[in-house]
Enzyme design. Structure first.
Site, PDB file in Angstrom:
ATOM      1  N   ILE A 456       0.899  -0.711  -0.041  1.00  0.00           N
ATOM      2  CA  ILE A 456      -0.027   0.211  -0.284  1.00  0.00           C
ATOM      3  C   ILE A 456       1.033   1.092   0.790  1.00  0.00           C
ATOM      4  O   ILE A 456       0.317   1.494   0.374  1.00  0.00           O
ATOM      5  CB  ILE A 456      -1.159  -0.229   1.134  1.00  0.00           C
ATOM      6  CG1 ILE A 456      -0.623  -0.101   2.616  1.00  0.00           C
ATOM      7  CG2 ILE A 456      -1.835  -1.386   1.037  1.00  0.00           C
ATOM      8  CD1 ILE A 456      -0.747   0.056   3.532  1.00  0.00           C
ATOM      9  N   ASN A 621      15.628  -1.349   4.572  1.00  0.00           N
ATOM     10  CA  ASN A 621      15.934  -0.347   3.506  1.00  0.00           C
ATOM     11  C   ASN A 621      15.484   1.507   3.990  1.00  0.00           C
ATOM     12  O   ASN A 621      14.018   1.984   3.948  1.00  0.00           O
ATOM     13  CB  ASN A 621      15.059  -0.340   2.574  1.00  0.00           C
ATOM     14  CG  ASN A 621      15.040   0.236   1.469  1.00  0.00           C
ATOM     15  OD1 ASN A 621      15.822   1.442   0.928  1.00  0.00           O
ATOM     16  ND2 ASN A 621      14.282  -0.189   0.160  1.00  0.00           N
ATOM     17  N   GLY A 692       7.745  -3.641  13.394  1.00  0.00           N
ATOM     18  CA  GLY A 692       6.426  -2.638  12.639  1.00  0.00           C
ATOM     19  C   GLY A 692       7.298  -1.370  13.019  1.00  0.00           C
ATOM     20  O   GLY A 692       7.759  -0.622  13.685  1.00  0.00           O
ATOM     21  N   GLU A 695       3.063   2.608  11.211  1.00  0.00           N
ATOM     22  CA  GLU A 695       2.811   3.578  11.832  1.00  0.00           C
ATOM     23  C   GLU A 695       2.888   3.907  13.018  1.00  0.00           C
ATOM     24  O   GLU A 695       3.100   5.578  13.650  1.00  0.00           O
ATOM     25  CB  GLU A 695       1.425   2.511  12.441  1.00  0.00           C
ATOM     26  CG  GLU A 695       1.324   1.297  11.263  1.00  0.00           C
ATOM     27  CD  GLU A 695       0.093   0.706  11.330  1.00  0.00           C
ATOM     28  OE1 GLU A 695      -1.586   1.010  11.789  1.00  0.00           O
ATOM     29  OE2 GLU A 695      -0.114  -0.886  10.855  1.00  0.00           O
TER      30      GLU A 695
HETATM   31 MO1  MOS Z   1      -2.862  -0.152   9.618  1.00  0.00          MO
HETATM   32  S1  MOS Z   1      -4.586   1.241  10.115  1.00  0.00           S
HETATM   33  O1  MOS Z   1      -3.052  -1.669  10.091  1.00  0.00           O
HETATM   34  O2  MOS Z   1      -3.186  -0.581   7.273  1.00  0.00           O
END
Ligand code: MOS
Length: 728
Positions: A456, A621, A692, A695
Site C-alpha cells: 500500500i 531499506n 513494525g 505506523e
Molecule cells: Mo494499518 S491501520 O494496520 O493499515
C-alpha cells in the site's frame, strides 16, 4: 556483510508507477465492461418506503438499477426475528446511517450511470437517530479486549501526592488515500475474478465466498497495486460484494468506483474518541497510578474497537493502572483501523497528560519519562526482546537542543511569534503473523518470488526483492517478486506494520530451504568441496554455493541442478512466530521532539522543526523506512492541527466529505523533519530482526505538538485539531 539488507534501495516498482504501467484496481481493461454508480441514503435511520427507479431505467445507456427489491441475495439467510443488521448491501429496506448504499445503477458508460443515479427517487420513513458520541456515552459497553486492572489503581490514586486529571477528545478522521476504492468483477461460469483495491486479497476472497455462497476456490481476488489505504482497505468493504453480485446477475463485467464523497461512508474511519486520564505521582516524579478511561463510537450494527488503550499500558513502569475502553453505538457507518489505530489516539491523551504532570511536578518532561522508564514490560513483567527507547530520548534531546529549553510557557519568541518546544514518546507493536511465500530458483540464475501480500506504499515490492536477492545470492534485477493475488501463497493483510516481519520471514525461509536442498544435492557428489559442511556454514552467491568462511570452496549451482536433472527448484515456506517470542515482550518505540511557532494574533500554528528518533529493530531499506517515518510525522501534523470529519448531527450527515473541506497537510504546512533510527539487534522478534515501523512514525507527534503549543502559548488544547479558533 550484507549485499542489500540495510542499504538504501530505490523502488523496484518505481518506474512502473511513474510511467503508468502499474495497474490499479479500476484500470484493468476488460471487454464488454459495464459501469455501476452507487446511490446513497440521505437519512441516517429508518426505512425506505418507496424507491422509484423508472426514470433512471429509462435513461440512456442504463442496463439495470439494483435496489433491495431486486438485488441478488448476499449473505446467509437470516431468521425473521433476527436483530437488524447491515452486513451486506441492498438486502433490506432498513437504513442504518446517512450515506448507506441503497441502489446501484449499471449502464454502458460511467457518465450514463452517474447521470441516471440522480434520477432515482426515494421516499423514507425516518426514525430518530443519534450520531453524537457524547450523547450515547451512558450506553457505552466494554470493548471485547478489555483487560483487568493492574495493581490497585483507585487506592494508589487517592494516596498519590501529585495528581492531574483531564479529558481529551479526538474527532472522527478519514484516511483519504489518493486512489479511490474500486472493483471490477467478472464471472466465467461459476468462477469469479475480481480486481479490488484491498490490503488483504484472502480476506476479500473469504468475504465474497460468504456473501455470494460460492466456494473460496471459485474466487480469485487480484490487487497488484494500491494507491494508499492506511487501514481503509483492511476489512472487505461493501462494494466488492455489490459489484460481484451485479456482474453475476447481468452476466457482464461490472466496474464500481467510489467518488471521494462516497469514500467517507464507504470504508470506515478513525472513531471519535473521548479519554479521561488521571495520573498520580510521588513528588520525585514516580508514577503511582494511571487511570485512563477511553470511549469511542461504533455503529449500531457492528462492535468495532481500535484498542485505544492497548499499547499505552506498556509504556511506563507504573504498578497501578486501569485503562478500560468502552464503545458506544451511533447511527453512523462502522469505524475501522486508521494508521497507528488506537496507539496514536491513546498516546495523544497519555503523553499530553504526562506533560501536564511534568508541569505540576516542576520536572522536565523528558526527565519525567526517564524517571518512569519501563525496564521490563509493566503489563506482563516479561523482559523486552530489545528496547532502545532510552537512546532515542538521549539522541533526540541532543539533536534538538532540548537542554536549552526554558520550561516557562510563553518564554521563547521569534520576532512576534511564540515559540514552543514539546516532546512525547511513541510505541507500536512488533508483531508477526503466519505467512507463506513461494520461491522458484532457476539454473539460469533468476528467481521468481510470490506471496499474496499487498504494497500500500511502504515499499513491500522492494524489500521482498531485497530479502530474496540477499539470501539467494542474486543481483536485485534477477529477482522478480509478485504479490496481491489469491493464486499466490497465503499472506496476512498488510496491516499492523507486520508485513516485513511476517512475509519477509517466509521469503527468507524459502530461500534458505533452497540453499539447504542445493547443499544436500551437492554433497551427493563424493568430490564436493562442501562435503561435511552444515547449512549454517554455506551461502548462495552469484549462482554458486560457497562456504561463508572460504569463498573459494564453492560449487556451481547450475551444475548441481543439471546433475539432479532439474532446471529449477521451487519451495513454498510457511513462517510463523517462534515460541521463543512468548518469553519476551516485543515493541517498537520512539521519541518525538517538536518546535512550533504560533502567531499570537491569528492563532496559527506552524510546526517549524521535528526530530523523530525511532527504534524499530533492523532497518532493511533506509530509503523507504525514512520515507515511512517522515510520512508518519506529516500525518501526525495533520492530526494535530487540521484533520476532522464534521457531522451535522441534525441529519447525521458528514458535512466535509471532500478534499476541499477535509483538511490534510500540504507542502506549505510542512517544514524541517528529521527522522533517525536507533537500530536494535533483536534476535528474538523474528529471523530478520525487524519491527513494525510504518505506523509508529505518527504515534507521538500529535501529543508532542500539543505540548509544544502549550509551551508556546500557555494554553493546553485537549481537543484535536488545534485550530486557530481554540488559540485566540
Ligand atoms: Mo494499518 S491501520 O494496520 O493499515
Amino acid at each position: 556483510m550484507a549485499r542489500y539488507l540495510g542499504k538504501e534501495t530505490t523502488r523496484v516498482d518505481g518506474i512502473a508507477k511513474v510511467t503508468g504501467k502499474a495497474k490499479y484496481a479500476a484500470e484493468f481493461q476488460i471487454p464488454h465492461l459495464t459501469y455501476g454508480f452507487i446511490v446513497l441514503s440521505t437519512i441516517a435511520k429508518g426505512r425506505i418506503t418507496q424507491i422509484d427507479t423508472s426514470a433512471a431505467e429509462a435513461s440512456a445507456g442504463v442496463i439495470k438499477v439494483f435496489t433491495h427489491l431486486n438485488a441478488g441475495k448476499l449473505g446467509k439467510p437470516r431468521a425473521a426475528d433476527a436483530s437488524p443488521t447491515w452486513a451486506w448491501p441492498l438486502q433490506s429496506d432498513q437504513i442504518f446511517f446517512n450515506g448507506q448504499p441503497i441502489a446501484l445503477v449499471v449502464a454502458e458508460t460511467y457518465e450514463q450511470a452517474r447521470h441516471a443515479a440522480r434520477l432515482v427517487q426515494v421516499s423514507y420513513q425516518a426514525q430518530p437517530h443519534e450520531t453524537n458520541v457524547v450523547a450515547v456515552l451512558g450506553r457505552a459497553k466494554p470493548a471485547p479486549q478489555e483487560a483487568p486492572p493492574r495493581g490497585n489503581p483507585q487506592a494508589a490514586m487517592q494516596a498519590a501526592s501529585v495528581k492531574v486529571q483531564s479529558e481529551y477528545r479526538i474527532p472522527i478522521e478519514h484516511h483519504n488515500p489518493m486512489e479511490p476504492h474500486a472493483a471490477i468483477a467478472f464471472w466465467e461460469g461459476d468462477q469469479l475474478t475480481i480486481f479490488d483495491k484491498t490490503q488483504n486479497v484472502y480476506g476479500v476472497q473469504q468475504h465474497l465466498s460468504q456473501g455470494l455462497g460460492v466456494p473460496t476456490g471459485n474466487i480469485r481476488v487480484v490487487s497488484p497495486f494500491v494507491g494508499g489505504a492506511f487501514g481503509a482497505s483492511l476489512k472487505p468493504n461493501y462494494y466488492p460484494s455489490l459489484t460481484a453480485m451485479a456482474a453475476r446477475e447481468l452476466k457482464r463485467p461490472v466496474k464500481v468506483v467510489f467518488t471521494r464523497a462516497q469514500m467517507f461512508t464507504g470504508h470506515g474511519y478513525r472513531p471519535e474518541t473521548i479519554q479521561k486520564v488521571a495520573l498520580g505521582a510521588a513528588p520525585d516524579g514516580k508514577l503511582q497510578a494511571i487511570i485512563h478511561e477511553a470511549f469511542h463510537n461504533t455503529s449500531s450494527f457492528e462492535s468495532f474497537s481500535d484498542n485505544t488503550t492497548g499499547f499505552l499500558k506498556q509504556v511506563y513502569a507504573c504498578p497501578n493502572l486501569h485503562a478500560p475502553l468502552k464503545i458506544a453505538a451511533t447511527d453512523l457507518a462502522t469505524p475501522t483501523w486508521m494508521r497507528a489505530p488506537g496507539a496514536v489516539s491513546g498516546m495523544f491523551a497519555l503523553e499530553s497528560a504526562m506533560d501536564e504532570l511534568a508541569y505540576a511536578l516542576k520536572i522536565d518532561p523528558l526527565e519525567l519519562r526517564l524517571i518512569n522508564y519501563a525496564e521490563v514490560d509493566p503489563e506482563s513483567g516479561k523482559p523486552f526482546s530489545s528496547k532502545a527507547l532510552r537512546e532515542c530520548y538521549r539522541l533526540g534531546a541532543e539533536k534538538f537542543g532540548w537542554s536549552k529549553r526554558n520550561p516557562e510557557p510563553r518564554s521563547m519568541r521569534d520576532g512576534n511569534l511564540l515559540v514552543g518546544w514539546g516532546m512525547a514518546s511513541s510505541v507500536w507493536g512488533a508483531m508477526q503473523m503466519p505467512a507463506s511465500a513461494r520461491v522458484t530458483y532457476r539454473a539460469d540464475g533468476t528467481a521468481s518470488v510470490a506471496s499474496a501480500t499487498s504494497d500500500i506504499g511502504p515499499g513491500t515490492y522492494t524489500v521482498m526483492t531485497m530479502i530474496a536477492a540477499e539470501f539467494l545470492g542474486l543481483a536485485l534485477e534477477k529477482v522478480k517478486f509478485e504479490l496481491g493475488d489469491t493464486d499466490q501463497p497465503r499472506a496476512p493483510a498488510q496491516g499492523g506494520s507486520w508485513t516485513t516481519s511476517s512475509v519477509g520471514s517466509a521469503v527468507r525461509g524459502a530461500a534458505l530451504t533452497i540453499t539447504e536442498k542445493l547443499l544436500s544435492l551437492a554433497n551427493q557428489d563424493a568430490g564436493s568441496p562442501l562435503r561435511g559442511t552444515s547449512i549454517d556454514e554455506v551461502e548462495m552467491f552469484e549462482n554458486r554455493l560457497r562456504l561463508k568462511s572460504d569463498a573459494a570452496r564453492s560449487v556451481d549451482i547450475a551444475a548441481i541442478m543439471q546433475r539432479a536433472g532439474t532446471q529449477e527448484l521451487t519451495e513454498v515456506y510457511d513462517s510463523k512466530p517462534s515460541p521463543e517470542r512468548e518469553k519476551y515482550a516485543s515493541l517498537a518505540h520512539g521519541a518525538q521532539f517538536v518546535e512550533v511557532k504560533v502567531d499570537p494574533e491569528l492563532g496559527t500554528v506552524r510546526v517549524s522543526r521535528v526530530i523523530e528518533i525511532t527504534a524499530c529493530g533492523k532497518i532493511l531499506n533506509p530509503l523507504a523506512s525514512h520515507s515511512q517515518e517522515i510520512g508518519g510525522v506529516v500525518w501526525g501534523i495533520g492530526m494535530a492541527l487540521e484533520e476532522a470529519t464534521e457531522i451535522d448531527h441534525r441529519y447525521g450527515r458528514i458535512m466535509n466529505a471532500s478534499l476541499q473541506h477535509y483538511h490534510v497537510p500540504v507542502n506549505a504546512d510542512i517544514h524541517a523533519i528529521e527522522t533517525i533510527f536507533v537500530e536494535e539487534d533483536d534476535t528474538i522478534v523474528n529471523p530478520l530482526g525487524v519491527k513494525g515501523m510504518g505506523e509508529l512514525g505518527m504515534v507521538g507527534i500529535p501529543a508532542a505538538i500539543a505540548n509544544a503549543v502549550y509551551h508556546a502559548t500557555g494554553k493546553r488544547i485537549r481537543d484535536l485539531p488545534i485550530t486557530p479558533d481554540k488559540l485566540v
